[in-house]
Design an enzyme around this catalytic site. Structure first.
Site, PDB file in Angstrom:
ATOM      1  N   GLY A 148       6.961  -7.426   2.864  1.00  0.00           N
ATOM      2  CA  GLY A 148       7.756  -7.820   4.020  1.00  0.00           C
ATOM      3  C   GLY A 148       8.435  -9.162   3.836  1.00  0.00           C
ATOM      4  N   LYS A 170      -1.405  -7.201  -8.644  1.00  0.00           N
ATOM      5  CA  LYS A 170      -2.158  -7.433  -7.414  1.00  0.00           C
ATOM      6  C   LYS A 170      -1.891  -6.289  -6.450  1.00  0.00           C
ATOM      7  CE  LYS A 170      -3.304  -9.284  -3.282  1.00  0.00           C
ATOM      8  NZ  LYS A 170      -3.068  -8.655  -1.973  1.00  0.00           N
ATOM      9  N   GLU A 226      11.511  -3.347  12.287  1.00  0.00           N
ATOM     10  CA  GLU A 226      10.962  -2.394  11.328  1.00  0.00           C
ATOM     11  C   GLU A 226       9.552  -2.024  11.781  1.00  0.00           C
ATOM     12  OE1 GLU A 226      10.631  -1.795   6.507  1.00  0.00           O
ATOM     13  OE2 GLU A 226      10.318  -3.798   7.325  1.00  0.00           O
ATOM     14  N   GLU A 249      11.673  -7.119  -3.443  1.00  0.00           N
ATOM     15  CA  GLU A 249      12.099  -5.846  -2.865  1.00  0.00           C
ATOM     16  C   GLU A 249      11.416  -5.754  -1.513  1.00  0.00           C
ATOM     17  OE1 GLU A 249      12.157  -2.604  -1.234  1.00  0.00           O
ATOM     18  OE2 GLU A 249      10.719  -1.907  -2.732  1.00  0.00           O
ATOM     19  N   LEU A 250      12.220  -5.942  -0.460  1.00  0.00           N
ATOM     20  CA  LEU A 250      11.655  -6.113   0.879  1.00  0.00           C
ATOM     21  C   LEU A 250      11.980  -4.915   1.769  1.00  0.00           C
ATOM     22  CD1 LEU A 250      12.587  -9.894   1.227  1.00  0.00           C
ATOM     23  CD2 LEU A 250      10.588  -8.857   0.133  1.00  0.00           C
ATOM     24  N   CYS A 309      10.161   1.758   2.985  1.00  0.00           N
ATOM     25  CA  CYS A 309      11.042   0.596   3.098  1.00  0.00           C
ATOM     26  C   CYS A 309      12.497   1.006   3.285  1.00  0.00           C
ATOM     27  CB  CYS A 309      10.891  -0.310   1.879  1.00  0.00           C
ATOM     28  SG  CYS A 309      11.162   0.526   0.308  1.00  0.00           S
ATOM     29  N   TRP A 366       0.813  -1.221   0.000  1.00  0.00           N
ATOM     30  CA  TRP A 366       0.000   0.000   0.000  1.00  0.00           C
ATOM     31  C   TRP A 366       0.843   1.266   0.000  1.00  0.00           C
ATOM     32  CZ3 TRP A 366       1.309   3.009   4.020  1.00  0.00           C
ATOM     33  CH2 TRP A 366       1.862   2.376   5.150  1.00  0.00           C
TER      34      TRP A 366
END
Length: 492
Positions: free
Chosen positions: A232, A178, A384, A253-254, A287, A154
């Protein structure tokens, strides 16, 4: 609820409700009240979207479209994104709580990502190989990898979509996008621009829904060839396991716990602004948030005073208002997580220098917070939190600073503040992270690769090489010999 705006799924060029008629309500984080509803995809909807994406790869309307023509469609999409940036920004702000000043600006800038990949569409080239067999002409071509499942969270969703959709479409792939079920409104509205840009039906479908009915069926679908995921680490582990079902090429991509190193020769104003940008910008919901501030002990107190002075002018408020600096967090769960993490940190000897509590107002507001940490094991330096919490830890030497920076399983962003050019090169080279900003923080460009190391994921988004990640190499051998094969039982 009946008067709320409603968003449908966009599948194969048509708008529809989900197959099981499930509808969810999205809350405005600034008020805590429902403001819109959206249709949720069921497994049948996922199957329809993937089937359309697979079909269109063999449809001459897309299969035989020249790379230059694909680029022109992307240019058209870029113009539409720029034209509707304000509206998309307002939807994103209302749905996620991020500042309109950032969402509208970022959406407008995202248009440049589509323009960048539009320009790259007809720059993907093959190679004639200097083969060691004189009677063979051998060359390589790059072909679209196929059906792409692009999954975005989001936060910063227009940007994170562009880094996936841009290169995928430029390469000639088809995409099932998605959107996060937490705040999907801007992505479902964005689908209208894809339709207006003129992409053939099925090239892009936009869906949303929960993990069980949407994300899992999509990422393990037999006809998905490529997965591009942002989210995540825990969810990423499920994605990787799901990809074992289809052997889809996967990029991740975390998140991260990015370090910002401030040396004793740093400009204090610049360092303070960098730490504020890296922690309070986007209300800390980024992030690449620089949530591990490592500061030379000799300047720790002056820097805290400087940050405290600047933070006292921060305006917490309605994210739709242009003078707001920090808005609400997207979910109430984030506020609760921050409270629990701060309590643990205080038990470990950490000192809260300002903030440290939810704001006394409706909505998911957390006051900007600065935590002075006593030990590297402090909980706020490890977890985090996705909120406006800055943690500072002192160091004595350059070697200690580098060791502390690398004492994490993550490796997405990093920052270095110093006026010593040799140190800037030396330290940035040794930090294990995919991005290092020197004397600035949280800057992006379509030209610059974006991605991390270790548990911050793998693969790169943006930059020239990104488009190649959505292609497969084919090697073609053509015999130029005048005589037939001499011996069919011996490999040439």
């Amino acid at each position: 609820m009946g008067n709320l705006p409603h968003f449908q799924l966009f599948i194969d060029g048509a708008w529809s409700e989900g197959a099981d008629a499930q509808v969810m309500t999205s809350e405005n984080p600034a008020t805590g009240q429902g403001w819109a509803t959206f249709a949720c995809a069921a497994p049948d909807d996922v199957n329809r979207a993937v089937a359309a994406a697979k079909r269109v790869l063999d449809d001459p309307a897309w299969r035989d479209m020249t790379a230059t023509a694909r680029g022109k469609l992307l240019y058209r999409l870029a113009d539409l994104v720029a034209e509707h940036a304000q509206k998309l920004g307002e939807l994103e702000t209302t749905d996620s709580g991020k500042l309109l000043a950032e969402t509208a600006m970022q959406t407008g800038y995202v248009a440049d990502y589509y323009r960048y990949f539009a320009g790259l569409a007809d720059k993907v080239e093959g190679t004639v190989l200097p083969i060691d067999k004189p009677d063979m002409h051998v060359f390589t071509t790059r072909e679209p990898i196929g059906v792409v499942a692009a999954i975005v969270p989001w936060n910063a969703q227009m940007f994170l979509t562009a880094t996936k959709l841009g290169p995928a479409l430029a390469a000639g792939c088809s995409v099932v996008l998605k959107a996060s079920e937490i705040a999907p409104a801007p992505m479902l509205e964005f689908a209208r621009l894809i339709e207006q840009a003129g992409f053939p039906p099925g090239v892009v479908s936009v869906i949303t829904g929960d993990a069980q009915n949407c994300a899992i069926p999509l990422t393990r679908h037999a006809d998905v060839d490529r997965i591009a995921f942002t989210g995540g680490p825990e969810t990423a582990r499920h994605v990787v396991r799901n990809s074992a079902e289809n052997f889809a090429v996967t990029s991740l991509e975390l998140g991260g716990k990015s370090p910002i190193l401030v040396f004793d020769d740093a400009d204090l104003d610049g360092a303070a602004n960098g730490l504020i940008a890296g922690n309070f910008g986007a209300s800390g919901q980024s992030c690449v948030a620089g949530t591990r501030g490592l500061v030379h002990r000799s300047i720790l107190e002056p820097l805290i005073e400087k940050i405290s002075q600047k933070a006292s002018a921060i305006r917490l408020g309605d994210p739709l208002q242009p003078d707001t600096h920090v808005g609400p967090l997207c979910t109430a769960a984030q506020v609760r997580k921050i409270e629990a993490t701060l309590a643990t940190a205080q038990g470990q000897g950490a000192r809260i220098r300002f903030g440290g509590a939810p704001a006394d107002r409706p909505g998911n507001y957390m006051t900007p917070t600065l935590v002075e940490c006593a030990v590297p094991e402090t909980e706020t330096l490890k977890v985090e939190m996705f909120g406006p919490v800055m943690s500072l830890l002192p160091f004595e030497t350059e070697e200690e600073a580098i060791a502390l920076a690398n004492s994490t399983p993550y490796g997405l962003g990093s920052g270095v503040f110093t006026q010593n050019l040799a140190r800037a090169h030396r330290v940035s080279k040794r930090i294990r992270a995919g991005i290092c900003w020197v004397n600035t923080y949280r800057a992006i460009s379509p030209i610059a690769p974006f991605g991390g190391f270790n548990q911050s994921g793998y693969g790169r988004e943006a930059g020239v090489e990104a488009i190649l990640d959505y292609t497969r190499t084919k090697t073609t051998w053509i015999s130029t010999a005048q005589e037939p094969m001499a011996n069919p039982f011996v490999m040439r």
